[in-house]
Design a protein around this motif. Sequence first.
Motif, PDB file in Angstrom:
ATOM      1  N   SER A 121       0.834  -1.200   0.000  1.00  0.00           N
ATOM      2  CA  SER A 121       0.000   0.000   0.000  1.00  0.00           C
ATOM      3  C   SER A 121       0.872   1.254   0.000  1.00  0.00           C
ATOM      4  O   SER A 121       1.976   1.246   0.566  1.00  0.00           O
ATOM      5  N   PRO A 122       0.387   2.317  -0.618  1.00  0.00           N
ATOM      6  CA  PRO A 122       1.148   3.571  -0.590  1.00  0.00           C
ATOM      7  C   PRO A 122       1.442   4.035   0.844  1.00  0.00           C
ATOM      8  O   PRO A 122       2.534   4.532   1.110  1.00  0.00           O
ATOM      9  N   ASP A 123       0.503   3.830   1.760  1.00  0.00           N
ATOM     10  CA  ASP A 123       0.729   4.233   3.156  1.00  0.00           C
ATOM     11  C   ASP A 123       1.879   3.461   3.776  1.00  0.00           C
ATOM     12  O   ASP A 123       2.709   4.033   4.495  1.00  0.00           O
ATOM     13  N   ALA A 124       1.949   2.156   3.500  1.00  0.00           N
ATOM     14  CA  ALA A 124       3.035   1.337   4.055  1.00  0.00           C
ATOM     15  C   ALA A 124       4.382   1.738   3.459  1.00  0.00           C
ATOM     16  O   ALA A 124       5.389   1.821   4.173  1.00  0.00           O
ATOM     17  N   VAL A 125       4.405   2.000   2.167  1.00  0.00           N
ATOM     18  CA  VAL A 125       5.649   2.405   1.504  1.00  0.00           C
ATOM     19  C   VAL A 125       6.105   3.753   2.052  1.00  0.00           C
ATOM     20  O   VAL A 125       7.279   3.935   2.399  1.00  0.00           O
ATOM     21  N   TYR A 126       5.184   4.699   2.156  1.00  0.00           N
ATOM     22  CA  TYR A 126       5.515   6.030   2.679  1.00  0.00           C
ATOM     23  C   TYR A 126       6.048   5.920   4.105  1.00  0.00           C
ATOM     24  O   TYR A 126       7.084   6.512   4.432  1.00  0.00           O
ATOM     25  N   ALA A 127       5.360   5.176   4.953  1.00  0.00           N
ATOM     26  CA  ALA A 127       5.773   5.064   6.354  1.00  0.00           C
ATOM     27  C   ALA A 127       7.180   4.484   6.469  1.00  0.00           C
ATOM     28  O   ALA A 127       8.006   4.975   7.242  1.00  0.00           O
ATOM     29  N   PHE A 128       7.468   3.443   5.686  1.00  0.00           N
ATOM     30  CA  PHE A 128       8.794   2.829   5.743  1.00  0.00           C
ATOM     31  C   PHE A 128       9.865   3.777   5.209  1.00  0.00           C
ATOM     32  O   PHE A 128      10.903   3.981   5.834  1.00  0.00           O
ATOM     33  N   ALA A 129       9.611   4.360   4.047  1.00  0.00           N
ATOM     34  CA  ALA A 129      10.614   5.228   3.416  1.00  0.00           C
ATOM     35  C   ALA A 129      10.851   6.500   4.212  1.00  0.00           C
ATOM     36  O   ALA A 129      11.957   7.047   4.194  1.00  0.00           O
ATOM     37  N   ALA A 130       9.840   6.980   4.927  1.00  0.00           N
ATOM     38  CA  ALA A 130       9.965   8.233   5.682  1.00  0.00           C
ATOM     39  C   ALA A 130      10.668   8.061   7.024  1.00  0.00           C
ATOM     40  O   ALA A 130      11.146   9.040   7.589  1.00  0.00           O
ATOM     41  N   ALA A 131      10.760   6.845   7.514  1.00  0.00           N
ATOM     42  CA  ALA A 131      11.356   6.608   8.834  1.00  0.00           C
ATOM     43  C   ALA A 131      12.878   6.732   8.760  1.00  0.00           C
ATOM     44  O   ALA A 131      13.521   5.979   8.022  1.00  0.00           O
ATOM     45  N   PRO A 132      13.459   7.676   9.510  1.00  0.00           N
ATOM     46  CA  PRO A 132      14.917   7.883   9.441  1.00  0.00           C
ATOM     47  C   PRO A 132      15.728   6.621   9.710  1.00  0.00           C
ATOM     48  O   PRO A 132      16.756   6.402   9.073  1.00  0.00           O
ATOM     49  N   GLU A 133      15.258   5.764  10.621  1.00  0.00           N
ATOM     50  CA  GLU A 133      16.015   4.553  10.947  1.00  0.00           C
ATOM     51  C   GLU A 133      16.062   3.565   9.786  1.00  0.00           C
ATOM     52  O   GLU A 133      16.908   2.667   9.765  1.00  0.00           O
ATOM     53  N   ASN A 134      15.188   3.740   8.798  1.00  0.00           N
ATOM     54  CA  ASN A 134      15.179   2.833   7.650  1.00  0.00           C
ATOM     55  C   ASN A 134      16.063   3.293   6.497  1.00  0.00           C
ATOM     56  O   ASN A 134      16.330   2.515   5.581  1.00  0.00           O
ATOM     57  N   LEU A 135      16.513   4.528   6.518  1.00  0.00           N
ATOM     58  CA  LEU A 135      17.327   5.039   5.399  1.00  0.00           C
ATOM     59  C   LEU A 135      18.503   4.132   5.043  1.00  0.00           C
ATOM     60  O   LEU A 135      18.686   3.804   3.875  1.00  0.00           O
ATOM     61  N   PRO A 136      19.331   3.705   6.020  1.00  0.00           N
ATOM     62  CA  PRO A 136      20.470   2.857   5.623  1.00  0.00           C
ATOM     63  C   PRO A 136      20.052   1.498   5.061  1.00  0.00           C
ATOM     64  O   PRO A 136      20.830   0.857   4.376  1.00  0.00           O
ATOM     65  N   LYS A 137      18.827   1.067   5.353  1.00  0.00           N
ATOM     66  CA  LYS A 137      18.354  -0.229   4.856  1.00  0.00           C
ATOM     67  C   LYS A 137      18.080  -0.191   3.357  1.00  0.00           C
ATOM     68  O   LYS A 137      18.236  -1.194   2.673  1.00  0.00           O
ATOM     69  N   TRP A 138      17.623   0.949   2.853  1.00  0.00           N
ATOM     70  CA  TRP A 138      17.227   0.987   1.442  1.00  0.00           C
ATOM     71  C   TRP A 138      17.927   2.067   0.639  1.00  0.00           C
ATOM     72  O   TRP A 138      18.055   1.938  -0.571  1.00  0.00           O
ATOM     73  N   ALA A 139      18.374   3.147   1.257  1.00  0.00           N
ATOM     74  CA  ALA A 139      18.960   4.272   0.518  1.00  0.00           C
ATOM     75  C   ALA A 139      20.470   4.312   0.691  1.00  0.00           C
ATOM     76  O   ALA A 139      21.028   5.279   1.210  1.00  0.00           O
ATOM     77  N   ALA A 140      21.140   3.266   0.232  1.00  0.00           N
ATOM     78  CA  ALA A 140      22.591   3.172   0.397  1.00  0.00           C
ATOM     79  C   ALA A 140      23.326   4.281  -0.341  1.00  0.00           C
ATOM     80  O   ALA A 140      24.434   4.658   0.037  1.00  0.00           O
ATOM     81  N   GLY A 141      22.715   4.825  -1.384  1.00  0.00           N
ATOM     82  CA  GLY A 141      23.328   5.938  -2.098  1.00  0.00           C
ATOM     83  C   GLY A 141      23.361   7.202  -1.262  1.00  0.00           C
ATOM     84  O   GLY A 141      24.104   8.129  -1.550  1.00  0.00           O
ATOM     85  N   LEU A 142      22.560   7.225  -0.209  1.00  0.00           N
ATOM     86  CA  LEU A 142      22.481   8.389   0.664  1.00  0.00           C
ATOM     87  C   LEU A 142      23.029   8.100   2.051  1.00  0.00           C
ATOM     88  O   LEU A 142      23.770   8.894   2.608  1.00  0.00           O
ATOM     89  N   ALA A 143      22.659   6.976   2.634  1.00  0.00           N
ATOM     90  CA  ALA A 143      23.008   6.690   4.030  1.00  0.00           C
ATOM     91  C   ALA A 143      23.700   5.343   4.164  1.00  0.00           C
ATOM     92  O   ALA A 143      23.147   4.326   3.764  1.00  0.00           O
ATOM     93  N   GLU A 144      24.893   5.364   4.751  1.00  0.00           N
ATOM     94  CA  GLU A 144      25.625   4.117   4.974  1.00  0.00           C
ATOM     95  C   GLU A 144      25.427   3.576   6.387  1.00  0.00           C
ATOM     96  O   GLU A 144      25.729   2.431   6.655  1.00  0.00           O
ATOM     97  N   ALA A 145      24.963   4.416   7.294  1.00  0.00           N
ATOM     98  CA  ALA A 145      24.784   4.022   8.687  1.00  0.00           C
ATOM     99  C   ALA A 145      23.562   4.748   9.239  1.00  0.00           C
ATOM    100  O   ALA A 145      22.964   5.587   8.559  1.00  0.00           O
ATOM    101  N   ALA A 146      23.224   4.427  10.468  1.00  0.00           N
ATOM    102  CA  ALA A 146      22.050   5.033  11.097  1.00  0.00           C
ATOM    103  C   ALA A 146      22.156   6.554  11.080  1.00  0.00           C
ATOM    104  O   ALA A 146      23.226   7.125  11.244  1.00  0.00           O
ATOM    105  N   ALA A 147      21.023   7.168  10.851  1.00  0.00           N
ATOM    106  CA  ALA A 147      20.961   8.631  10.819  1.00  0.00           C
ATOM    107  C   ALA A 147      20.874   9.165  12.240  1.00  0.00           C
ATOM    108  O   ALA A 147      20.198   8.607  13.092  1.00  0.00           O
ATOM    109  N   GLU A 148      21.565  10.265  12.469  1.00  0.00           N
ATOM    110  CA  GLU A 148      21.477  10.972  13.746  1.00  0.00           C
ATOM    111  C   GLU A 148      20.542  12.157  13.528  1.00  0.00           C
ATOM    112  O   GLU A 148      20.675  12.884  12.545  1.00  0.00           O
TER     113      GLU A 148
END
Length: 132
Positions: free
Chosen positions: A13-40
């Motif tokens: 669902s779009p809501d599930a995708v948005y919620a996952f992608a918007a969560a800062p703790e998930n950035l390193p899981k999927w956005a390796a081009g941006l985040a290599e480790a947990a975001a502060e």
Amino acid sequence: MKSRHLSTVISASPDAVYAFAAAPENLPKWAAGLAEAAAEVREDQLVVASPMGEVTVKFVPPNDFGVLDHEVTLPTGAVVANPLRVLTHPDGAEVVFTLRQLDLSDDDFDRDAAMVEADLARLKSILENKPA
């Protein structure tokens, strides 16, 4: 300056995708081009270690429209605006990232596009629970 719209359709669902992608703790899981480790979190920005060095990321406020636009401040101080949307799609959700060439060479633009496509594929894989 060229723009490229890179997208993937995700069977969720779009809501599930948005919620996952918007969560800062998930950035390193999927956005390796941006985040290599947990975001502060610092004030209203995220500070992340990226392949480019330490960058800050500021997302638009949470919203009901699937907008995940964000500005990335590079180690050089340059700020890059990144339009990112989660759209309703007949098969679930479509995630669309707009990449702009700005001052990149054609080769660097192609390299950045490949990194974004890999990130979108990783997001799809995670949300559809399939191996990358």
